[in-house]
Write a protein that holds these residues in place. Structure first.
Motif, PDB file in Angstrom:
ATOM      1  N   HIS A   1       0.613  -1.250  -0.051  1.00  0.00           N
ATOM      2  CA  HIS A   1      -0.083  -0.217   0.102  1.00  0.00           C
ATOM      3  C   HIS A   1       0.787   1.182   0.222  1.00  0.00           C
ATOM      4  CE1 HIS A   1      -3.481  -2.767   0.302  1.00  0.00           C
ATOM      5  NE2 HIS A   1      -2.739  -3.156   1.651  1.00  0.00           N
ATOM      6  N   ALA A   2       2.253   1.160   0.079  1.00  0.00           N
ATOM      7  CA  ALA A   2       3.134   2.254   0.010  1.00  0.00           C
ATOM      8  C   ALA A   2       4.027   2.333  -1.052  1.00  0.00           C
ATOM      9  CB  ALA A   2       3.767   2.314   1.616  1.00  0.00           C
ATOM     10  N   ARG A   3       3.497   1.731  -2.160  1.00  0.00           N
ATOM     11  CA  ARG A   3       4.676   1.562  -3.268  1.00  0.00           C
ATOM     12  C   ARG A   3       3.765   2.203  -4.546  1.00  0.00           C
ATOM     13  NH1 ARG A   3       7.364  -4.182  -3.800  1.00  0.00           N
ATOM     14  NH2 ARG A   3       8.399  -2.847  -5.361  1.00  0.00           N
ATOM     15  N   GLU A   4       4.088   1.689  -5.757  1.00  0.00           N
ATOM     16  CA  GLU A   4       3.238   2.009  -6.868  1.00  0.00           C
ATOM     17  C   GLU A   4       1.726   1.631  -6.892  1.00  0.00           C
ATOM     18  OE1 GLU A   4       5.767  -0.035  -6.970  1.00  0.00           O
ATOM     19  OE2 GLU A   4       7.067  -0.139  -8.552  1.00  0.00           O
ATOM     20  N   SER A   5       1.115   2.590  -7.413  1.00  0.00           N
ATOM     21  CA  SER A   5      -0.435   2.425  -7.035  1.00  0.00           C
ATOM     22  C   SER A   5      -0.876   1.139  -7.765  1.00  0.00           C
ATOM     23  CB  SER A   5      -1.219   3.698  -7.884  1.00  0.00           C
ATOM     24  OG  SER A   5      -1.029   3.565  -9.099  1.00  0.00           O
ATOM     25  N   PHE A   6      -0.177   0.698  -8.663  1.00  0.00           N
ATOM     26  CA  PHE A   6      -0.812  -0.949  -8.988  1.00  0.00           C
ATOM     27  C   PHE A   6      -0.674  -1.767  -8.020  1.00  0.00           C
ATOM     28  CE2 PHE A   6       2.661  -3.650  -9.856  1.00  0.00           C
ATOM     29  CZ  PHE A   6       3.849  -2.819 -10.101  1.00  0.00           C
ATOM     30  N   ARG A   7       0.198  -1.787  -7.032  1.00  0.00           N
ATOM     31  CA  ARG A   7       0.540  -2.691  -5.890  1.00  0.00           C
ATOM     32  C   ARG A   7      -0.478  -2.507  -4.853  1.00  0.00           C
ATOM     33  NH1 ARG A   7       5.535  -4.971  -7.451  1.00  0.00           N
ATOM     34  NH2 ARG A   7       6.880  -3.389  -8.344  1.00  0.00           N
ATOM     35  N   SER A   8      -1.088  -1.359  -4.849  1.00  0.00           N
ATOM     36  CA  SER A   8      -2.077  -1.372  -3.561  1.00  0.00           C
ATOM     37  C   SER A   8      -3.456  -2.209  -3.778  1.00  0.00           C
ATOM     38  CB  SER A   8      -2.334   0.061  -3.275  1.00  0.00           C
ATOM     39  OG  SER A   8      -2.985   0.906  -4.281  1.00  0.00           O
ATOM     40  N   ASN A   9      -3.468  -2.523  -5.041  1.00  0.00           N
ATOM     41  CA  ASN A   9      -4.710  -3.500  -5.341  1.00  0.00           C
ATOM     42  C   ASN A   9      -4.448  -4.809  -5.157  1.00  0.00           C
ATOM     43  OD1 ASN A   9      -7.588  -3.983  -5.963  1.00  0.00           O
ATOM     44  ND2 ASN A   9      -6.904  -4.312  -8.048  1.00  0.00           N
ATOM     45  N   SER A  10      -4.902  -5.450  -4.375  1.00  0.00           N
ATOM     46  CA  SER A  10      -4.891  -6.955  -4.502  1.00  0.00           C
ATOM     47  C   SER A  10      -6.266  -7.602  -4.982  1.00  0.00           C
ATOM     48  CB  SER A  10      -4.718  -7.340  -2.943  1.00  0.00           C
ATOM     49  OG  SER A  10      -4.803  -9.078  -2.747  1.00  0.00           O
ATOM     50  N   VAL A  11      -6.116  -8.376  -5.919  1.00  0.00           N
ATOM     51  CA  VAL A  11      -7.459  -9.063  -6.308  1.00  0.00           C
ATOM     52  C   VAL A  11      -7.511 -10.194  -5.655  1.00  0.00           C
ATOM     53  CG1 VAL A  11      -7.390  -8.065  -8.692  1.00  0.00           C
ATOM     54  CG2 VAL A  11      -6.447 -10.345  -8.366  1.00  0.00           C
TER      55      VAL A  11
ATOM     56  N   ALA B   1      -7.114 -10.323  -2.230  1.00  0.00           N
ATOM     57  CA  ALA B   1      -7.402 -10.042  -0.735  1.00  0.00           C
ATOM     58  C   ALA B   1      -8.852 -10.448  -0.201  1.00  0.00           C
ATOM     59  CB  ALA B   1      -7.337  -8.518  -0.482  1.00  0.00           C
ATOM     60  N   SER B   2      -9.903 -10.461  -1.067  1.00  0.00           N
ATOM     61  CA  SER B   2     -11.337 -10.648  -0.483  1.00  0.00           C
ATOM     62  C   SER B   2     -11.561 -12.352  -0.703  1.00  0.00           C
ATOM     63  CB  SER B   2     -12.298 -10.113  -1.738  1.00  0.00           C
ATOM     64  OG  SER B   2     -12.200 -10.593  -3.016  1.00  0.00           O
ATOM     65  N   SER B   3     -10.371 -13.055  -1.069  1.00  0.00           N
ATOM     66  CA  SER B   3     -10.522 -14.635  -1.084  1.00  0.00           C
ATOM     67  C   SER B   3      -9.846 -15.305   0.079  1.00  0.00           C
ATOM     68  CB  SER B   3     -10.228 -15.528  -2.386  1.00  0.00           C
ATOM     69  OG  SER B   3     -10.730 -14.830  -3.526  1.00  0.00           O
ATOM     70  N   CYS B   4      -9.065 -14.026   0.845  1.00  0.00           N
ATOM     71  CA  CYS B   4      -8.234 -14.689   1.904  1.00  0.00           C
ATOM     72  C   CYS B   4      -8.926 -13.997   3.343  1.00  0.00           C
ATOM     73  CB  CYS B   4      -6.993 -13.986   1.992  1.00  0.00           C
ATOM     74  SG  CYS B   4      -5.927 -14.651   0.592  1.00  0.00           S
ATOM     75  N   THR B   5      -8.570 -14.581   4.278  1.00  0.00           N
ATOM     76  CA  THR B   5      -8.724 -14.437   5.776  1.00  0.00           C
ATOM     77  C   THR B   5      -8.356 -13.059   6.313  1.00  0.00           C
ATOM     78  OG1 THR B   5      -8.667 -16.776   6.123  1.00  0.00           O
ATOM     79  CG2 THR B   5      -8.970 -15.162   7.843  1.00  0.00           C
ATOM     80  N   GLY B   6      -7.150 -12.650   5.814  1.00  0.00           N
ATOM     81  CA  GLY B   6      -6.405 -11.458   6.190  1.00  0.00           C
ATOM     82  C   GLY B   6      -5.278 -11.490   5.247  1.00  0.00           C
ATOM     83  N   GLN B   7      -4.755 -10.167   5.385  1.00  0.00           N
ATOM     84  CA  GLN B   7      -3.559  -9.765   4.937  1.00  0.00           C
ATOM     85  C   GLN B   7      -2.407  -9.212   5.796  1.00  0.00           C
ATOM     86  OE1 GLN B   7      -3.055  -5.698   2.768  1.00  0.00           O
ATOM     87  NE2 GLN B   7      -3.366  -7.204   0.881  1.00  0.00           N
ATOM     88  N   ILE B   8      -1.074  -9.641   5.562  1.00  0.00           N
ATOM     89  CA  ILE B   8       0.047  -9.248   6.305  1.00  0.00           C
ATOM     90  C   ILE B   8       1.021  -8.752   5.396  1.00  0.00           C
ATOM     91  CG2 ILE B   8       1.984  -9.743   8.134  1.00  0.00           C
ATOM     92  CD1 ILE B   8      -0.164 -11.851   9.114  1.00  0.00           C
ATOM     93  N   SER B   9       1.264  -7.397   5.527  1.00  0.00           N
ATOM     94  CA  SER B   9       2.091  -6.703   4.434  1.00  0.00           C
ATOM     95  C   SER B   9       3.014  -5.785   5.036  1.00  0.00           C
ATOM     96  CB  SER B   9       1.201  -6.116   3.380  1.00  0.00           C
ATOM     97  OG  SER B   9       2.036  -5.468   2.378  1.00  0.00           O
ATOM     98  N   GLY B  10       4.514  -5.801   4.813  1.00  0.00           N
ATOM     99  CA  GLY B  10       5.287  -4.814   5.046  1.00  0.00           C
ATOM    100  C   GLY B  10       6.397  -5.037   6.018  1.00  0.00           C
ATOM    101  N   PHE B  11       6.419  -6.277   6.445  1.00  0.00           N
ATOM    102  CA  PHE B  11       7.168  -6.684   7.721  1.00  0.00           C
ATOM    103  C   PHE B  11       8.547  -7.308   7.293  1.00  0.00           C
ATOM    104  CE2 PHE B  11       3.026  -5.855   9.260  1.00  0.00           C
ATOM    105  CZ  PHE B  11       3.377  -4.862  10.173  1.00  0.00           C
ATOM    106  N   LYS B  12       8.830  -7.392   5.981  1.00  0.00           N
ATOM    107  CA  LYS B  12       9.901  -8.215   5.284  1.00  0.00           C
ATOM    108  C   LYS B  12       9.626  -9.749   5.732  1.00  0.00           C
ATOM    109  CE  LYS B  12      12.838  -4.476   3.836  1.00  0.00           C
ATOM    110  NZ  LYS B  12      12.790  -3.293   4.765  1.00  0.00           N
ATOM    111  N   GLU B  13      10.646 -10.210   5.866  1.00  0.00           N
ATOM    112  CA  GLU B  13      10.691 -11.865   6.296  1.00  0.00           C
ATOM    113  C   GLU B  13       9.762 -11.788   7.425  1.00  0.00           C
ATOM    114  OE1 GLU B  13      13.463 -10.246   6.382  1.00  0.00           O
ATOM    115  OE2 GLU B  13      14.320 -10.312   8.614  1.00  0.00           O
TER     116      GLU B  13
END
Ligand code: DQA
Length: 144
Positions: A104-114, A116-128
């Motif tokens: 969500h903090a990079r190029e605008s095309f990356r902030s859309n996840s198609v 996400a709605s099929s998943c329980t949740g999202q974890i993003s941005g903590f490297k490994e």
């Protein structure tokens, strides 16, 4: 013991050589080894899969039927693969979407996840540590 499927998509086999600022410096093998250490503590069994091929990822997601939970870093497919989204939607198990970088903090095309709605949740941005946090999340969702 609960069984977790860990799926990595395109270019994640190149971790260690990709831009450190986004993805950190660890290889996928090292990240997987860290996950194995934690999985022992959490009493979870892990199965790892990585592919650069969309259809192979779809077929592997289908095998998620035989698992208790799943985490997936779909790489760039995150942003446009309706096939992966549809495959995830079939599974009635906890599914965590993982990203090393903050999509969500990079190029605008990356902030859309198609996916996400099929998943329980999202974890993003903590490297490994995104993978480590996803493992804790799955342990919590699968408790008892
Ligand atoms: C990624 C983010 C995606 O936008 C990118 O295409 C990747 C990796 C991540 O882990 O941050 O390959 O999923």
């Amino acid at each position: 013991m609960k069984k977790i499927l860990v799926i990595n998509g395109p270019n994640l086999n190149m971790l260690g050589k990709r831009k450190e600022v986004h993805y950190g410096s660890l290889t996928l093998d090292i990240i997987n080894a860290k996950m194995i250490t934690l999985a022992k503590e959490l009493d979870l069994s892990l199965t790892f899969y990585q592919s650069n091929v969309e259809g192979d990822l779809v077929s592997t997601i289908h095998t998620g039927m035989d698992f208790d939970g799943l985490m997936i870093n779909a790489g760039a497919y995150t942003h446009y693969s309706y096939a992966i989204a549809d495959a995830l939607e079939i599974l009635d198990i906890p599914k965590i979407e993982v990203h090393l970088s903050n999509i969500h903090a990079r190029e605008s095309f990356r902030s859309n996840s198609v996916i996400a709605s099929s998943c329980t949740g999202q974890i993003s941005g903590f490297k490994e540590n995104s993978y480590i946090l996803a493992l804790y999340a799955l342990k919590n969702l699968l408790k008892d």
